[in-house]
Enzyme design. Structure first.
Site, PDB file in Angstrom:
ATOM      1  N   ILE A 179      -2.255 -10.560   8.263  1.00  0.00           N
ATOM      2  CA  ILE A 179      -2.379 -11.487   7.061  1.00  0.00           C
ATOM      3  C   ILE A 179      -1.653 -10.469   5.770  1.00  0.00           C
ATOM      4  O   ILE A 179      -0.652 -11.256   5.278  1.00  0.00           O
ATOM      5  CB  ILE A 179      -3.646 -11.875   6.740  1.00  0.00           C
ATOM      6  N   GLU A 180      -1.966  -9.457   5.833  1.00  0.00           N
ATOM      7  CA  GLU A 180      -1.349  -8.518   4.723  1.00  0.00           C
ATOM      8  C   GLU A 180       0.195  -8.466   4.861  1.00  0.00           C
ATOM      9  O   GLU A 180       0.803  -8.509   3.791  1.00  0.00           O
ATOM     10  CB  GLU A 180      -2.057  -7.158   4.860  1.00  0.00           C
ATOM     11  N   LEU A 181       0.610  -8.260   6.142  1.00  0.00           N
ATOM     12  CA  LEU A 181       1.948  -7.942   6.464  1.00  0.00           C
ATOM     13  C   LEU A 181       2.885  -9.164   6.270  1.00  0.00           C
ATOM     14  O   LEU A 181       3.948  -9.127   5.902  1.00  0.00           O
ATOM     15  CB  LEU A 181       1.977  -7.238   7.689  1.00  0.00           C
ATOM     16  N   TYR A 186       0.878  -1.198  -0.047  1.00  0.00           N
ATOM     17  CA  TYR A 186       0.078  -0.063   0.369  1.00  0.00           C
ATOM     18  C   TYR A 186       0.858   1.269  -0.083  1.00  0.00           C
ATOM     19  O   TYR A 186       2.090   1.101   0.548  1.00  0.00           O
ATOM     20  CB  TYR A 186      -0.699   0.241   1.314  1.00  0.00           C
TER      21      TYR A 186
END
Ligand code: FAD
Length: 496
Positions: free
Chosen positions: A211-213, A89
């Protein structure tokens, strides 16, 4: 013996996935979809060569997507091509500073140490803590349903619930680890992806940012709609029947047993009915009152619903170099979130921008760009959120003005070739989502895990539910798990 005939109401993610799982095992599956195309909220708009993903855009846990194809005996790589995004992001704060979140830990640590020197260690401690809780949640709560009382009331469950330490809000739980308001927002914002406030939602939902990281944000070549098309293709290849533009008007039930579905034109007889249409609306509209068990009109009135989304889809006749995913935070983040659930239309909203054409030229004519702007807004439970033309135009104008305040996009109004808008009303009408709540039942503690409607929620034999408003909840990987749960029940209860 003839294979059992199964009707699925809705060709959303969970409906298609359930169809593939059961048809590939030998059942005879027919999917009824009200819209002319499959996908449900994972829908698609096409206009003058621009392709827009309508709803989901962020791919997490790619192995869950792939498992569906492998399970049916196919090679997932022949259906969906995935790439890891770096950066994940770009985040823009109200004071003009920004942060680029890399999927590479070495790069990310440098960024964090320089932007939040006092919080780098706390950030790692947060990840370790939530990772531990994620492992419990995954094994004990997400991967299976709670069908019988003994699945719910047992010592292990009670212990696991306490080990999850889910009673705090997401924001409070993050605040124990990091001090910077900006970093707190960075890790808390993601609960809005399932329509619940980080100041209210159970702290376990901070697993979304973890989860994204830790596992990355992925991109499917051709955009998210490629997944819907791939599922449709696999379902048809396995021999399933798909009836689009065919809304179901009721589930046929006699002696507390479902035996088919009715459209306005005819009745169809089946052995089993699986409903993927969103639970509150499906039960309220497709199930006769006497068969609704505890899900009475009063119960639905008392339940809580997630927030909604106002989305502008722009086809631009000029390239605007940016990142695939961007978030712009409101000046007063907390007030912005409180407004969503007050409910009030936010005056200075946070918003999310998605521009897949940064890495995928197939989604727009040459030299042109796709931009998707999502603004979280209240759902329509309060009748003042009618989203008539005047209200829609006023909010569109406001958000376009907000966009032009960003240097990169200052001339954007002169370069709009096509534009489309989805309001909470569009979500409600297009996909039958109660109150236009884009993420279904709000995942507060008392509407999560065993408290969420289960696959066998009604006292009707041969009738099952799958999708966002049933356990385990919202988000593509999670509804794919819901499809697995319902399919496994059917495999067990109606062996071939
Ligand atoms: C704006 C937005 C952004 C999102 N972003 C993300 C994201 O980035 N990543 C992520 O993982 N998730 C995201 N989500 C969540 C995710 O999209 C949903 O959880 C998921 O797509 C829902 O799938 P489903 O199968 O539960 O339901 P649906 O997609 O709603 O499918 C239900 C289907 O049933 C059909 N139907 C309804 N009534 C009838 C009837 N009477 N007869 C026949 N058919 C009927 C509907 O038309 C629909 O096709 C987002 C959702 C939205 C709305």
């Amino acid at each position: 013996m003839k294979p059992k005939k199964i009707a699925i109401i809705g060709a959303g993610t969970a409906g298609l996935a359930t169809g593939i799982r059961l048809q590939s095992q030998g059942y005879d599956v027919t999917i009824f979809e009200k819209n002319e195309k499959v996908g449900g909220r994972m829908y698609h708009l096409e206009d003058q060569g621009f392709h827009f993903d309508v709803g989901p855009t962020i791919v997490m846990l790619p192995e869950v997507y792939k498992e569906l194809f492998s399970y049916s005996g196919a090679n997932p790589d022949d259906y969906i091509q995935m790439q890891l995004l770096d950066p994940l992001y770009q985040l823009h704060y109200h004071d003009g500073t920004s942060l680029t979140l890399s999927s590479n830990l070495t790069t990310l640590m440098k960024t964090l140490e320089s932007a939040f020197p006092e919080d780098a260690q706390g950030y790692l401690a947060y990840l370790a803590d939530i990772y531990k809780r994620y492992s419990i949640a995954n094994a004990e709560f997400i991967d299976h349903g709670f069908l019988k009382l003994k699945d719910i009331l047992n010592v292990k469950n009670i212990k696991d619930t306490f080990r999850l330490r889910t009673f705090n809000s997401a924001y409070r739980s993050i605040s124990k680890f990091v001090k910077s308001e900006k970093l707190r927002q960075t890790l808390a914002f993601q609960t809005l992806y399932i329509g619940v406030s980080p100041f209210e939602g159970p702290s376990i939902y901070t697993i979304i940012s973890m989860i994204e990281l830790l596992y990355g944000i992925w991109y499917i070549k051709g955009g998210m709609y490629s997944m819907a098309k791939a599922m449709e293709r696999r379902f048809l290849e396995t021999g399933g029947t798909l009836l689009t533009s065919t809304p179901v008007s009721s589930v046929l039930i006699e002696n507390k047993q479902a035996y088919g579905v009715s459209t306005n034109k005819q009745d169809y007889l089946f052995d089993i009915v699986v409903c993927n249409a969103d639970f509150p609306s499906a039960v309220s509209n497709l199930i006769p009152l006497e068969h609704r068990g505890r899900y009475t009109p009063k119960k639905f009135k008392n339940m809580q619903y997630s927030s909604s989304a106002f989305i502008i889809y722009l086809g631009l006749d000029k390239k605007y170099p940016t990142t695939v995913h961007q978030i712009r935070y409101a000046k007063d983040f907390k007030k912005n979130i409180q407004d969503l659930f007050a409910p009030r239309l936010p005056d200075d909203p946070s918003f999310y921008l998605y521009s897949p054409t940064q890495i995928d030229a197939s989604l727009a004519p040459e030299g042109k760009e796709v931009l998707y702007m999502l603004v979280p807004v209240p759902n329509r439970e309060d009748p003042s959120f009618h989203w008539d033309e005047t209200m829609t135009q006023a909010f569109y104008d406001k958000m376009m003005d907000r966009l032009t305040q960003i240097k990169t996009f200052q001339d954007i109004k002169d370069h709009i070739q096509v534009s489309h808008i989805y309001t909470p009303k569009t979500w409600e009408e297009t996909f039958h989502l109660m109150h236009g709540a884009t993420f279904g039942l709000k995942p507060i503690l008392l509407q999560s895990n065993f408290f969420r409607p289960q696959a066998n929620a009604l006292p009707v034999k041969n009738l099952y539910f799958t999708g966002t408003s049933v356990h385990p909840g919202a988000g593509i990987p999670i509804v794919l798990k819901s499809a697995k749960i319902v399919s496994d029940i059917i495999l067990k209860e109606y062996p071939l």
